[in-house]
Design an enzyme around this catalytic site. Structure first.
Site: not given
Lengths: 325, 428
Positions: B56, B58, B60, B90, B230, B276, B303
């Site tokens: 997990h 990111h 970007r 994302n 998470h 989050n 995360d």
């Protein structure tokens, strides 16, 4: 006193009483033909309003001008985010302009705290309402109003609100006024009860220094002052209560309910009032209702806060009183 | 490629062994191996683990290269001891087509600090209404096996059911960001005593737990497997524990920050703590640690959510959610799980390498430290103590909650298929 006024919870009992006593001194200025003191001459105060507010901004502005401060009004329509500018940039602009204090109203809880603690600006920060967090000068003016009415302007000097029973009614969940008042009134020794439908009571309220009831009629006979909180109409769309009429029936204050209160008990409201829903015109216009006094007292209390944060250590207007004699 | 001898390391925290790497492979593991023809790394007292795998991350890129790129993100991963990361979907554009996932995959290959396995979006544009081309992403060069709308919840029960069913065709897994959207409207932190005091919108535990409960039942109903991203609450742990006891094919992850930090930190209104799902209570933290120890929670996932300085140097409400984590994960796990006696290093290898590689089907990763296996390895100086200094991060972003906090452990070497990506704590 601390350097900033961010939360009513930051005030000790002695701090709060000092502010209320100082506000009594300031209130006397309003009775003079020339309502002005030279205390903050040459000091610049910026009213930084990111959220619409007419009465609080005017109240602070009046307080600042009565203390002879130079006033800058900065109204940022909408949030700093929607404008594409940051709070930090705004703060640093004010710092560069050499402001001596910042009064901030912001829609985001914690924005004044960030402003005061992030090193963006050196000036004292006064919270004029942040999100659903705090509105400490509102709590101070409410306490000032209660002390004046329940004890008396002169008899109240040096006094707190020990033993007084205060009831706050309505949308506690979204109310910075409620949070500030619970903190301050507890510090001042009052017994506070919150009355609201369960949907408008914050999670964890059991840790707050107050009682909670869902039954207004049961609480009113034991109340020295009842403070009605504003209910925003948009809450109805979020299913916090079924209808305006049902809310009014269960939690509104009308003449019949007011009659259950002790004779000396006050009716308060931070304004603006939604007549017919949270309070009837009969109650709002009664002698017991202190809404207009609260507005006047707001100026005195804000003068006291500005004076104590920015002024000297000497009593605010003692020499002026001597002259009057 | 020359040979490398890692001499005297405690393999998985246990026996002191030498490990000889030849090219891309571990040639031998044993005591007193010959150093002839090999570069020697003295590893006395250090812990040798299989290269870490993060399910997990990111990265970007594409779209928010001001926060992180595949290059900077994989450098950060290597610095933290990772040899493979799964990159969340994302991005801008969203990784919901074969083209975007191939782009991310190839960037990872080109840079060479860490294998990058893209995660594909479950729904087009992460909008929750129409399934993305899951099969095309799987069949692409990226070979996507994990699908997630992370950052958003697949909240429509029918869409979630269809996704779970559809990926069975190629053995994929749906990784759910469990967040009931209506219960978290305006949410900015954990709903509880602290949120009420601070006047910040509350994110109730039940918003996570209700989605997890629904999804494990859906997975059971359609006979598929689901992975829960998470976990952050004690209640979520109980639901996953119940689902596993019932035989439902569910796996779950926890982040390092949810093992250490609580919502009490939010009292500072410092947005480095805005994340989050939000930081929860001490009770939740203890339940998560216990669940990771007993295997209810399968893996630690970072995360890793990089944001540029300006997105955090502002008032709480305006700040972006997320914190970087690749470079501090192992240290936080050491502090919260190993030094508390909850996990052995061998179990850390399972939770941070074997299991995430198994869930994500990362080929060549999460393998035992034994002869014949790919030389994906992490060497840790567990005796190290030092304050976290984000200025030294390889990540492009610095949004860490640990600045100035003393954390144990430092990755001194990372090997990706026998090539050192980190040497003596510095990127090679």
């Amino acid at each position: 006193m601390k350097r900033h006024l961010i939360s009513a919870a930051d005030l000790t009992r002695d701090d709060a009483v000092l502010i209320l006593d100082t506000a009594e001194e300031m209130a006397r200025v309003a009775d003079r033909p020339i309502k002005k003191l030279p205390t903050l001459r040459g000091r610049t105060v910026c009213n930084l309003f990111f959220e619409d507010s007419t009465r609080t901004r005017i109240s602070f502005e009046a307080a600042e001008k009565r203390l002879s401060a130079d006033v800058i009004n900065f109204a940022a329509k909408g949030s700093s985010v929607s404008k594409g500018e940051s709070l930090k940039d705004t703060a640093q602009t004010l710092e560069a302009m050499g402001v001596d204090a910042v009064v901030i109203r912001h829609g985001a809880s914690g924005a004044p705290y960030r402003l005061a603690t992030s090193g963006w600006i050196d000036a004292p920060v006064i919270n004029a309402g942040d999100g659903t967090h705090q509105h400490p000068t509102q709590a101070l003016l409410d306490a000032f109003t209660m002390r004046r009415r329940l004890i008396g302007p002169d008899a109240g000097l040096g006094q707190d609100l020990s033993g007084r029973r205060i009831t706050l009614v309505g949308d506690v969940l979204h109310s910075r006024v409620a949070r500030s008042n619970v903190d301050l009134l507890h510090t001042l020794g009052a017994e506070v009860t919150l009355v609201a439908p369960p949907t408008l009571v914050p999670v964890g309220v059991e840790t707050w220094p107050c009682e909670v009831s869902y039954d207004l009629d049961r609480v009113l006979p034991k109340t020295d002052a009842v403070m009605m909180l504003r209910v925003q109409r948009e809450r109805m769309n979020a299913a916090f209560f079924p209808t305006e009429r049902e809310y009014s029936r269960r939690y509104g204050l009308d003449g019949e309910r007011m009659a259950r209160m002790p004779e000396h008990a006050l009716v308060m409201h931070p304004g603006p009032m939604v007549r017919g829903m949270e309070i009837t015109a009969e109650v709002a216009d009664s002698d017991r209702c202190t809404v207009v006094e609260q507005v006047a007292n707001g100026v005195s209390v804000r003068m006291a806060v500005l004076y104590l944060l920015l002024g000297g250590n000497e009593p605010a207007v003692t020499h002026t009183r001597t002259e009057e004699k | 490629m020359s040979k490398i001898l890692i001499r005297g390391a405690k393999v998985l925290g246990g026996d002191v062994q030498d490990v000889l790497i030849d090219g891309e492979t571990i040639e031998a593991v044993g005591a007193g191996l010959s150093a002839e023809g090999a570069d020697v790394i003295e590893a006395e007292g250090k812990i040798l683990l299989p290269g870490l795998v993060d399910l997990h991350t990111h990265l970007r890129e594409p779209g928010r290269e001001d926060s992180e790129t595949v290059l900077t993100g994989t450098r950060a991963a290597a610095s933290g001891g990772y040899t493979a990361v799964f990159a969340m979907a994302n991005t801008f554009p969203v990784a919901d087509t074969a083209g975007v996932v191939e782009q991310v995959y190839r960037l990872g290959q080109e840079h060479g600090y860490c294998d990058v396995q893209p995660i594909g979006a479950v729904t087009v544009g992460l909008e929750g209404s129409k399934l993305a081309e899951l099969g095309a992403m799987h069949e692409s060069a990226a070979g996507v096996t994990v699908f997630s709308d992370d950052g958003k919840c697949v909240h429509d029960a029918v869409i979630m059911r269809r996704a779970l069913e559809y990926v069975k065709a190629f053995g994929g897994v749906v990784a759910q960001h469990a967040q009931e959207p209506r219960l978290t409207e305006g949410a900015q932190m954990n709903e509880g005593i602290v949120s009420s005091e601070l006047g910040l919108g509350g994110w109730p535990a039940v918003a996570e737990e209700s989605i997890i409960a629904r999804d494990v039942l859906l997975a059971e109903h359609v006979g598929s497997r689901v992975h829960i991203c998470h976990l952050s609450t004690a209640g979520s742990v109980e639901i996953v524990r119940w689902a596993k006891s019932r035989g439902i094919d569910v796996t779950a992850e926890v982040t390092p920050h949810h093992l250490l930090l609580t919502d009490e930190m939010v009292r500072t209104y410092n947005p480095v703590y805005k994340v989050n799902p939000p930081l929860r209570t001490e009770r939740d933290v203890m339940a998560l640690r216990e669940a990771l120890a007993d295997g209810t929670i399968d893996i630690v996932a970072t995360d890793h959510a990089p944001h540029p300085h300006e997105d955090k140097d502002c008032e709480w409400a305006a700040a972006a959610m997320g914190m970087v984590g690749l470079e501090t994960a192992l240290s936080v796990v050491q502090q919260t799980m190993v030094e508390t006696g909850l996990l052995t290093w061998a179990a850390v290898a399972d939770r941070m390498s074997y299991a995430p590689a198994r869930i994500g089907q990362a080929k060549g990763h999460g393998r035992p430290v034994s002869a014949g296996e790919p030389a994906n390895l992490t060497l840790l100086d567990s005796a190290y103590r030092g304050e976290v200094d984000p200025a030294g991060f390889a990540s492009r972003s610095r949004n860490t909650p640990y600045e100035g906090r003393e954390l144990p452990g430092r990755v001194t070497h990372t090997f990706l298929r026998g090539r050192a990506t980190v040497v003596d704590g510095k990127l090679a």
